[in-house]
Design a protein around this motif. Sequence first.
Motif, PDB file in Angstrom:
ATOM      1  N   THR A 137       9.915   4.891  -7.399  1.00 43.00           N
ATOM      2  CA  THR A 137      10.038   5.084  -6.957  1.00 43.00           C
ATOM      3  C   THR A 137      11.460   5.222  -7.173  1.00 43.00           C
ATOM      4  O   THR A 137      12.363   6.624  -7.130  1.00 43.00           O
ATOM      5  CB  THR A 137      10.311   4.387  -5.587  1.00 43.00           C
TER       6      THR A 137
ATOM      7  N   GLY B 261       9.322  -1.580  -8.401  1.00 44.85           N
ATOM      8  CA  GLY B 261       9.794  -0.394  -7.464  1.00 44.85           C
ATOM      9  C   GLY B 261      10.699   0.813  -8.607  1.00 44.85           C
ATOM     10  O   GLY B 261      10.915   1.875  -7.972  1.00 44.85           O
TER      11      GLY B 261
ATOM     12  N   SER C 115      -2.764   4.439   4.801  1.00 50.89           N
ATOM     13  CA  SER C 115      -2.200   3.812   5.400  1.00 50.89           C
ATOM     14  C   SER C 115      -0.734   3.987   5.522  1.00 50.89           C
ATOM     15  O   SER C 115      -0.228   3.309   6.824  1.00 50.89           O
ATOM     16  CB  SER C 115      -2.313   2.471   4.700  1.00 50.89           C
TER      17      SER C 115
ATOM     18  N   ASN D 202       1.623   6.380  -7.070  1.00 46.36           N
ATOM     19  CA  ASN D 202       2.090   5.441  -6.037  1.00 46.36           C
ATOM     20  C   ASN D 202       1.251   5.838  -4.726  1.00 46.36           C
ATOM     21  O   ASN D 202       1.128   4.462  -3.162  1.00 46.36           O
ATOM     22  CB  ASN D 202       3.900   5.889  -5.818  1.00 46.36           C
TER      23      ASN D 202
ATOM     24  N   ARG E  71       8.930   0.714   1.037  1.00 49.08           N
ATOM     25  CA  ARG E  71       8.668  -0.288  -0.224  1.00 49.08           C
ATOM     26  C   ARG E  71       7.805  -0.900  -0.506  1.00 49.08           C
ATOM     27  O   ARG E  71       6.430  -0.433   0.155  1.00 49.08           O
ATOM     28  CB  ARG E  71       9.067  -2.138   1.106  1.00 49.08           C
ATOM     29  N   SER E  72       7.764  -0.551  -1.941  1.00 52.09           N
ATOM     30  CA  SER E  72       6.496  -0.690  -2.639  1.00 52.09           C
ATOM     31  C   SER E  72       6.505  -2.022  -3.900  1.00 52.09           C
ATOM     32  O   SER E  72       7.303  -2.816  -3.975  1.00 52.09           O
ATOM     33  CB  SER E  72       6.399   0.347  -3.667  1.00 52.09           C
ATOM     34  N   ALA E  73       5.488  -1.716  -4.094  1.00 49.56           N
ATOM     35  CA  ALA E  73       4.941  -3.409  -4.490  1.00 49.56           C
ATOM     36  C   ALA E  73       5.900  -3.303  -6.068  1.00 49.56           C
ATOM     37  O   ALA E  73       6.309  -2.760  -6.945  1.00 49.56           O
ATOM     38  CB  ALA E  73       3.522  -3.661  -4.806  1.00 49.56           C
TER      39      ALA E  73
ATOM     40  N   GLU F 292      -1.621   3.989  -5.779  1.00 50.87           N
ATOM     41  CA  GLU F 292      -1.898   2.552  -5.594  1.00 50.87           C
ATOM     42  C   GLU F 292      -1.884   1.800  -4.342  1.00 50.87           C
ATOM     43  O   GLU F 292      -2.181   0.480  -4.152  1.00 50.87           O
ATOM     44  CB  GLU F 292      -0.872   2.025  -6.806  1.00 50.87           C
ATOM     45  N   HIS F 293      -0.738   2.226  -3.713  1.00 50.78           N
ATOM     46  CA  HIS F 293      -0.382   1.988  -2.416  1.00 50.78           C
ATOM     47  C   HIS F 293      -0.515   2.283  -0.900  1.00 50.78           C
ATOM     48  O   HIS F 293      -0.779   2.040  -0.407  1.00 50.78           O
ATOM     49  CB  HIS F 293       1.149   1.895  -2.504  1.00 50.78           C
ATOM     50  N   GLY F 294      -1.700   3.726  -1.177  1.00 52.40           N
ATOM     51  CA  GLY F 294      -1.423   4.579   0.518  1.00 52.40           C
ATOM     52  C   GLY F 294      -2.814   4.198   0.405  1.00 52.40           C
ATOM     53  O   GLY F 294      -3.296   4.475   1.512  1.00 52.40           O
TER      54      GLY F 294
ATOM     55  N   GLU G 167      -4.618   1.867  -0.664  1.00 53.71           N
ATOM     56  CA  GLU G 167      -5.584   0.518  -1.556  1.00 53.71           C
ATOM     57  C   GLU G 167      -6.135  -0.874  -0.850  1.00 53.71           C
ATOM     58  O   GLU G 167      -6.080  -0.296   0.728  1.00 53.71           O
ATOM     59  CB  GLU G 167      -4.181  -0.500  -1.456  1.00 53.71           C
TER      60      GLU G 167
END
Length: 519
Positions: A478, A475, A458, A424, A470-472, A427-429, A431
């Motif tokens: 999570t 989720g 981020s 997570n 909130r993830s892509a 992929e999200h922090g 990106e």
Amino acid sequence: MAPWNVIERHVVAYRTMRMMVGMADFTHILASRPDFDDSDREWLHHLVADWQVIADLSFADLLLILQTGDGGYVVAEQCRPSTVMTLRTEDVVDNAVNDDMVAELDAAMLSDDIFRSTVLRSVGKSTVCNVYAPIHHNGKTLGLVVRETNMSTRESTGRYENESIKAGKQLFEMIPRGEFPYKDSVMNQRHIARVADGFIVLSVDGVVQYASPNAISCFRRLGSLVTMQGQYLSEVGTGLLHTNDSFPESLPLVLSGKAAIDSELEANRSVVSMRSLPLFDERGRTGAIVLCRDVTELRRREQELQTKDATISEIHHRVKNNLQAVSALLRLQARKTTSLEVKKGLEEAQRRVQTIAMVHEGLSQTADEIVDFDKVISNLLKMSVDLATMRDQHIHINYIGKFGMMPAQDATPLSLVLTELITNAVEHGFEGRKDGNITISVGRGGNNLNVVVEDDGSGLVMEEGRTMPRSAGSGLGTQIINTFVTNDFGGTVRWEARREGGTRVILDMKLRAAASESE
């Protein structure tokens, strides 16, 4: 000898320590002696590690007494016999010796050989005769071994008791000459024979002079039908072996009683562990005591456990192979699909299956259902980062603290939780970023586990009224984190923003397997 003021300071320090901890143990008592060097302490440790055989053979309690700097004496260690009722039901280690015994102890300390008390003393309701063996080492007298004999045990004795006591006295008399404990003893067997298991008295030539009933039973199990007394033990023992039977190199030395060594004799589908204790007087070797113990059932259980462990390891290995096959099928299916959403879902499923497979790989390499979780998770998270990062990304993982050993019951869900967190974060922090850092901090106390996962990415994008990011996509990652932490570990997950930028996830959990072990 150390100067008196030095000894006095150590005595004061020693007494202060006693007040702080309540009672000093053997190591602390030895450390309080400035006149002892490391070899002196090692000799005394060696003595008390092996003096149980003297207590058992002699049917007597043993005390190790050391002199203190103020002219008194203290009990440094004690040994109770396992072959007769002990005189000392209470622990007397660290107790000062009564003043009325000081003169006798002083005389024993000056003796070159065994010193026998001229008076009978009382211990509880028993009348006791004390015999002292001064411990000489490197030109100095370190202390005394006191053999406390309950006189009531000497009132009526048979052949067994007489032979046992005689052998115990011979070993005891070897202490002042520095012949006991043995300097070159070799102990390899885990199940060392004890006096109560059976003993044999050998002459200097290796002829059996006496064999206790339990020792005779041991050789009966091995297939011996001869009367042992008057026979060479080496002939009795080797006569039981067949052409293809194992023959340890140490066995002849044990059967002849020529060395302080142990070995095993295996015959007739039975196993007897033996230990040789050579006996010496002023002129040289006079014979030996050979202790015998039937370990047939112990060996059988060990073999069963080894077979069980091998079977469990093989099961984990096969489970790992099957999961890797499933992972390969998911990867192949992902390559063939044209839907990006389906491809991503299959790749995530493949990663999760691979995570469980790696835990089973760790379990297949150990005999226990326990893995070194730090090694397992290090490989898993590296794999997770490699799978989640883009071609030009460089993500580094740092560890603070250790997870330690962990049963599979906890290792598998915790592995999934941590790989989901790392994935997570990547992929999200991170990106759209070239590099980044993830830090995993671990605090473990018993079955309580606290894990903090931080990244300098981020940061969080929180949904209104929610306490998770909130993830892509769906989720699912999570949801997996929260489900395992809450349901499996009865813990909590807290997401928060780092002051320096990025995200911090705090996990507070209670390990289930550790909790059951502590109950």
